[in-house]
Design an enzyme around this catalytic site. Structure first.
Site, mmCIF file in Angstrom:
data_model
loop_
_atom_site.group_PDB
_atom_site.id
_atom_site.type_symbol
_atom_site.label_atom_id
_atom_site.label_comp_id
_atom_site.label_asym_id
_atom_site.label_seq_id
_atom_site.Cartn_x
_atom_site.Cartn_y
_atom_site.Cartn_z
ATOM 1 N N LYS A 20 45.887 38.700 34.222
ATOM 2 C CA LYS A 20 45.594 37.263 34.196
ATOM 3 C C LYS A 20 44.641 36.934 33.052
ATOM 4 C CE LYS A 20 42.790 34.005 36.263
ATOM 5 N NZ LYS A 20 41.737 33.734 37.197
ATOM 6 N N ASP A 42 47.305 32.290 38.262
ATOM 7 C CA ASP A 42 46.046 32.113 38.994
ATOM 8 C C ASP A 42 46.388 31.642 40.411
ATOM 9 O OD1 ASP A 42 46.799 29.492 38.817
ATOM 10 O OD2 ASP A 42 45.089 28.839 37.633
#
Ligand code: SF4
Length: 210
Positions: free
Chosen positions: A122, A140
């Site tokens: 991420k 996310d």
């Protein structure tokens, strides 16, 4: 509606309602500031991180200053972002790695980025999207929740979701997907109480029973 149709409809509606350029909600002025802000954003709101980093980056203006920071002092500096022991330790280690292994220059390669302390896919994809403008999907909490609700993916694992979305979505939508779903998650498809009746995506959402 079949999944392909749902995806086409979702992308068109998101482009209609939200900006089509990639927007980063974290404050930063250079690549390593974005990297560290993203590390700090784990389990923390962007607003809180931005409050902390505006002061933090004045106190530690260079990579060298982070690499040589006193661990317990940095922990206190970033305490309000939560999980500050690990975050501080990782930031100091990543600053050192960037200096010794890359001469202070941020790599763009995903394997090199994820080899930095505290950097998962991420965080690496945030840097790739906003610093290098390489098509990447940042998964996310909003992307994970909303793509599951829409019925586009069926997984709790952010890495599986990322690969599935890369398989299903045109590359041109990868970068802005995160920006648009954050906006949607904050305004309509909220975690606790999604406003499905007033959601423009309800026409293509598998969870909508209206
Ligand atoms: S219809 Fe409801 S669950 Fe589906 S995206 Fe909209 S707010 Fe979220």
């Amino acid at each position: 509606m079949r999944k392909n149709e749902r995806i086409r409809s979702m992308l068109a509606l998101l482009d209609e309602h939200y900006p089509t350029e990639d927007k980063c909600y974290l404050y930063y002025e250079n690549e390593w500031q974005l990297l560290f802000a993203t590390i700090m954003s784990a389990q923390c709101t962007d607003e809180r991180v931005n409050t902390v980093t505006r002061e933090l980056y004045k106190k530690y203006p260079t990579l060298e200053s982070f690499a040589s920071a006193d661990l317990s002092e940095l922990e206190q500096d970033i305490r309000s972002t939560g999980f500050y022991h690990n975050k501080a330790k990782n930031i100091i280690a990543a600053a050192g790695q960037l200096l010794t292994e890359y001469n202070g220059v941020m790599p763009s390669d995903i394997d090199k980025l994820t080899a930095l302390a505290g950097v998962g896919r991420k965080t690496a994809n945030v840097v790739r999207t906003h610093i290098f403008h390489i098509p990447s999907i940042v998964v996310d909490t909003h992307v994970k929740r909303i793509t599951n609700k829409l019925g586009i993916v069926d997984s709790d694992d952010p890495v599986k979701i990322e690969f599935e979305l890369m398989r299903l979505l045109p590359k041109e939508n990868w970068g802005r997907l995160n920006t648009q779903l954050i906006a949607h998650g904050r305004s309509i498809c909220k975690a606790r109480r999604p406003d499905c009746e007033n959601c423009f995506l309800n026409v293509c959402c598998k969870s909508y029973k209206g």
